[in-house]
Write a protein that holds these residues in place. Structure first.
Motif, PDB file in Angstrom:
ATOM      1  N   HIS A   1      14.639  62.970   0.437  1.00 54.98           N
ATOM      2  CA  HIS A   1      14.075  62.994   1.791  1.00 54.98           C
ATOM      3  C   HIS A   1      12.820  62.128   1.865  1.00 54.98           C
ATOM      4  CE1 HIS A   1      12.903  64.496   5.714  1.00 54.98           C
ATOM      5  NE2 HIS A   1      11.710  64.824   5.226  1.00 54.98           N
ATOM      6  N   ASN A   2      11.949  62.217   0.887  1.00 56.16           N
ATOM      7  CA  ASN A   2      10.719  61.433   0.883  1.00 56.16           C
ATOM      8  C   ASN A   2      10.995  59.935   0.744  1.00 56.16           C
ATOM      9  OD1 ASN A   2       9.062  63.668   1.185  1.00 56.16           O
ATOM     10  ND2 ASN A   2       8.820  63.981  -1.026  1.00 56.16           N
ATOM     11  N   LEU A   3      11.948  59.584  -0.113  1.00 53.85           N
ATOM     12  CA  LEU A   3      12.307  58.176  -0.277  1.00 53.85           C
ATOM     13  C   LEU A   3      12.912  57.611   0.998  1.00 53.85           C
ATOM     14  CD1 LEU A   3      13.802  58.151  -3.896  1.00 53.85           C
ATOM     15  CD2 LEU A   3      11.695  57.053  -3.136  1.00 53.85           C
ATOM     16  N   THR A   4      13.706  58.427   1.676  1.00 53.62           N
ATOM     17  CA  THR A   4      14.305  57.994   2.934  1.00 53.62           C
ATOM     18  C   THR A   4      13.220  57.726   3.977  1.00 53.62           C
ATOM     19  OG1 THR A   4      16.318  59.260   2.498  1.00 53.62           O
ATOM     20  CG2 THR A   4      15.919  58.596   4.774  1.00 53.62           C
ATOM     21  N   LYS A   5      12.228  58.602   4.055  1.00 60.53           N
ATOM     22  CA  LYS A   5      11.127  58.416   4.996  1.00 60.53           C
ATOM     23  C   LYS A   5      10.351  57.138   4.680  1.00 60.53           C
ATOM     24  CE  LYS A   5       8.461  61.771   6.179  1.00 60.53           C
ATOM     25  NZ  LYS A   5       7.537  62.932   6.091  1.00 60.53           N
ATOM     26  N   GLN A   6      10.143  56.872   3.393  1.00 64.05           N
ATOM     27  CA  GLN A   6       9.417  55.666   2.998  1.00 64.05           C
ATOM     28  C   GLN A   6      10.195  54.406   3.375  1.00 64.05           C
ATOM     29  OE1 GLN A   6       8.125  55.803  -1.139  1.00 64.05           O
ATOM     30  NE2 GLN A   6       7.815  58.005  -0.995  1.00 64.05           N
ATOM     31  N   ALA A   7      11.512  54.428   3.126  1.00 62.53           N
ATOM     32  CA  ALA A   7      12.342  53.270   3.459  1.00 62.53           C
ATOM     33  C   ALA A   7      12.352  53.025   4.966  1.00 62.53           C
ATOM     34  CB  ALA A   7      13.764  53.487   2.947  1.00 62.53           C
TER      35      ALA A   7
END
Length: 334
Positions: A19-25
């Motif tokens: 979830h955090n990586l998706t938000k960053q991308a």
């Protein structure tokens, strides 16, 4: 987290990390290509894109317009791949809106770069090329400027730089940018300049006895690190010499018109034995392969050409006008 939520691939991450990586991308994507500017007030609409011209400006779009000489674009390929990345991110997230946003911006960028940077005498947009002199002397217009154009680059004027910077980095979308007609003209143009200007490397790896221009280690240095000819006083012509580590870009261009020939030119018997087509020592004294520019590794070059070979042998056909296909796909969705 189940592998279903990551497209069937176990990333070794838990649900919170994904979830955090998706938000960053998404935050990165929104920064230069916001897919929803109406409901998302935190990022601008399109940071670099010039809707009128269809291509992007490296420093970002400035509404004071093209009268500013510092508004420029050097690498059309980088801009294309940035919008292609939006499409791929949408594909990975199963987000149709983001996919379509990436498609339309990729399509318009490709169309404009073909018009203004990849110059061909056979192009249907020939009438739009800025000047007769540019059309006669260039196949790659390396810098578009707000009120003009330049055939140089920010790190040298030779033809390899001019062509390479206009379409790098190499990715699956590259084959949709480079037309076979332009590829044939550009490859022949590059070959001419290589013959005229010579190579910029010492010692000459084809015979290991000749040092065309002295370097800091002297004419008897036998290491195989890359070093370019100096361009300072006393060596004014060296700036036109060709860099061997840019040759693979030239063979990517060749692959779009003669894939088998490109594949053969990328072959080496050993990483310790340079060839005429790849006149560069491939292994330095630290054991690193050094015959390619940093943004085109050997595996990517071989993979790009090999997959084209496989496609041709299987009878697959290339899209003749990808921007039209992308437009139709986008319009159909909306």
């Amino acid at each position: 987290v189940s592998t279903q939520s990551t497209g069937g691939v176990d990333l070794g991450l838990n649900k919170s990390q994904i979830h955090n990586l998706t938000k960053q991308a998404l935050a990165y994507a929104r920064d230069y290509g916001n897919p929803d500017p109406i409901s998302d007030p935190y990022f601008t609409f399109l940071r670099h894109k010039d809707i009128f011209d269809g291509h992007s400006w490296a420093e970002g779009y400035d509404y004071s317009g093209r009268v500013l000489t510092w508004v420029n674009q050097q690498s059309g390929g980088e801009a294309i791949n940035s919008y292609y990345a939006l499409y791929l991110l949408g594909l990975a997230l199963d987000d149709q809106n983001l996919m379509d946003w990436g498609r339309i911006n990729t399509a318009t960028e490709i169309s404009s770069i073909k018009t203004y940077q990849l110059l061909s005498n056979a192009t249907e947009f020939d009438r739009l090329i800025p000047t007769k002199e540019i059309n006669e002397n260039y196949r790659c217009l390396s810098i578009l400027i707000g009120n003009g154009a330049s055939g140089a680059t920010y790190y040298g004027p030779n033809a390899q730089f001019e062509c390479g910077i206009s379409f790098l980095p190499v990715s699956p979308i590259t084959s949709e940018l480079i037309d076979p007609t332009w590829a044939k003209e550009a490859y022949d143009w590059l070959q001419f300049h290589i013959r005229e200007g010579g190579l910029c490397v010492y010692p000459n790896p084809l015979n290991m006895t000749e040092n065309p221009c002295g370097g800091q280690y002297g004419p008897d240095w036998w290491g195989n690190e890359f070093a370019c000819c100096p361009t300072n006083v006393g060596y004014p012509e060296n700036q036109w010499r060709s860099y061997p580590d840019w040759f693979p870009y030239m063979y990517i261009i060749l692959a779009m018109t003669d894939t088998q020939a490109a594949w053969e030119k990328l072959q080496v018997e050993s990483l310790y034995k340079p060839t005429k087509d790849l006149p560069f020592p491939y292994m330095n004294s630290y054991g690193f392969v050094v015959g390619y520019q940093y943004d085109l590794c050997r595996s990517v070059a071989l993979f790009t050409v090999a997959t084209r070979l496989e496609s041709e042998q299987s009878g697959a056909t290339r899209i003749s006008k990808p921007e039209e296909t992308l437009y139709r796909s986008f319009i159909k969705v909306v």
